[in-house]
Design an enzyme around this catalytic site. Structure first.
Site, PDB file in Angstrom:
ATOM      1  N   HIS A   6      32.146  35.413  44.142  1.00 32.92           N
ATOM      2  CA  HIS A   6      31.989  36.765  43.592  1.00 32.92           C
ATOM      3  C   HIS A   6      31.034  36.769  42.411  1.00 32.92           C
ATOM      4  CE1 HIS A   6      35.391  35.500  40.892  1.00 32.92           C
ATOM      5  NE2 HIS A   6      34.752  36.261  40.016  1.00 32.92           N
ATOM      6  N   ASP A  14      35.853  32.271  48.295  1.00 30.23           N
ATOM      7  CA  ASP A  14      35.283  32.697  47.017  1.00 30.23           C
ATOM      8  C   ASP A  14      34.552  31.519  46.370  1.00 30.23           C
ATOM      9  OD1 ASP A  14      34.540  34.057  44.791  1.00 30.23           O
ATOM     10  OD2 ASP A  14      36.566  34.447  44.039  1.00 30.23           O
ATOM     11  N   GLY A  28      34.856  36.286  32.666  1.00 27.19           N
ATOM     12  CA  GLY A  28      33.858  35.304  32.268  1.00 27.19           C
ATOM     13  C   GLY A  28      34.305  33.890  32.543  1.00 27.19           C
ATOM     14  N   SER A  64      35.691  33.076  35.365  1.00 24.68           N
ATOM     15  CA  SER A  64      35.550  32.896  36.811  1.00 24.68           C
ATOM     16  C   SER A  64      34.570  31.787  37.151  1.00 24.68           C
ATOM     17  CB  SER A  64      35.056  34.186  37.466  1.00 24.68           C
ATOM     18  OG  SER A  64      36.100  35.084  37.665  1.00 24.68           O
ATOM     19  N   SER A 119      39.018  31.708  40.995  1.00 24.26           N
ATOM     20  CA  SER A 119      38.658  32.907  41.741  1.00 24.26           C
ATOM     21  C   SER A 119      39.036  34.154  40.953  1.00 24.26           C
ATOM     22  CB  SER A 119      39.351  32.922  43.102  1.00 24.26           C
ATOM     23  OG  SER A 119      39.161  34.169  43.753  1.00 24.26           O
TER      24      SER A 119
END
Length: 286
Positions: A130, A160, A238, A240, A257
């Protein structure tokens, strides 16, 4: 805001929340077999939900966040009651985490570097899918003047994870930045229930906890993700893409994720297993 040299990055992070106490009443009839319960829950596509086996209770559990409307919640409760599945509410919003700031930058988004990997002599950043959907070119600084590399692959949703191929002159050790310091990565590993783990992220640094679930399914508003690791570690936007790792061995287990909550109240986070990413693209950890 803490700043760290990207040359040292292999970060983990995600959002998490403290588990809610509300649960659906369990019907008197015997619960359906776990395989039948999983088949029922596979059909749930409501954004803001996640499901999987909860090892703490031994029950298949459907978790809902604050965005699930009363009507949707009633429909989900009917499904879980019929199937003998536990229904649990968690505060906050279940979402992937992207924010403007530090770490790796692209298209106005900020994420965390998950791991440095390679195929032969070509090196890549592994981060969340993502994140890589947000931009084709990624940078090591918020001004976007120091090129990190170019996106070469994205798998999101369903999975992801994504890849950025290094094209800049930035050093990329096989290590986790631990705020401060570096932890050398020894290789990939597989998570197990109760395992002591940490994650490192560009927003909230290093946070630690335990693995609380495997093979979890999450329904974000942007799509469904399967086969995730769940932990009781907090994270924030942030974080992620950052790594989930074992501090005592230097083993990477996954990349962040998403989740719910924050690092003030606590929360729950979900990670894409690293072994799946390496296998999908034929990569090794340096």
């Amino acid at each position: 805001m803490r700043r760290s040299p990207l040359i040292a990055l292999v970060l983990t992070a995600l959002l998490l929340i403290a588990p809610g106490a509300a649960q659906a009443a369990v019907p008197d009839q015997a619960a359906a077999p776990a395989a039948d319960q999983a088949a029922t829950l596979t059909g749930v596509r409501t954004a803001g939900t996640a499901w999987g086996l909860d090892p703490a209770t031994g029950r298949m559990t459907l978790t809902v966040d604050d965005t699930v409307a009363p009507g949707e919640l009633a429909a989900l409760r009917a499904i879980t009651d019929r199937a003998g599945v536990l229904l649990r509410r968690e505060p906050g919003t279940l979402r992937p985490l992207i924010a403007g700031g530090q770490a790796i930058y692209g298209g106005g988004a900020r994420c965390s570097l998950g791991a440095n990997a390679r195929s032969g002599s070509t090196y890549y950043v592994i981060t969340a899918g993502h994140c890589t959907t947000a931009a084709a070119t990624w940078y090591a600084d918020s001004a976007q003047t120091t090129v990190l590399g170019n996106r070469t692959a994205t798998s999101y949703p369903t999975n992801d994870y994504g890849l950025i191929r290094y094209t800049g002159r930035i050093t990329h050790p096989s290590a986790v930045y631990t705020y401060p310091g570096l932890l050398t990565i020894t290789g990939p590993g597989n998570a197990y229930i109760g395992q002591a783990v940490c994650r490192s992220g560009s927003t909230t640094g290093v946070r630690c906890g335990t693995v609380t679930g495997l093979n979890q399914t999450v329904n974000y508003s942007t799509g469904v993700i399967y086969g995730l690791i769940r932990t009781n570690i907090c994270a924030e936007p942030g974080d992620s893409g950052g790594p989930l790792y074992v501090a005592s061995t230097g083993t990477i287990l996954g990349i962040l994720s998403g989740g719910t909550g924050n690092c003030t109240a606590g929360g729950t986070t979900y990670y894409q297993p690293i072994a799946e990413v390496l296998a999908a693209y034929g990569l090794t950890l340096p």
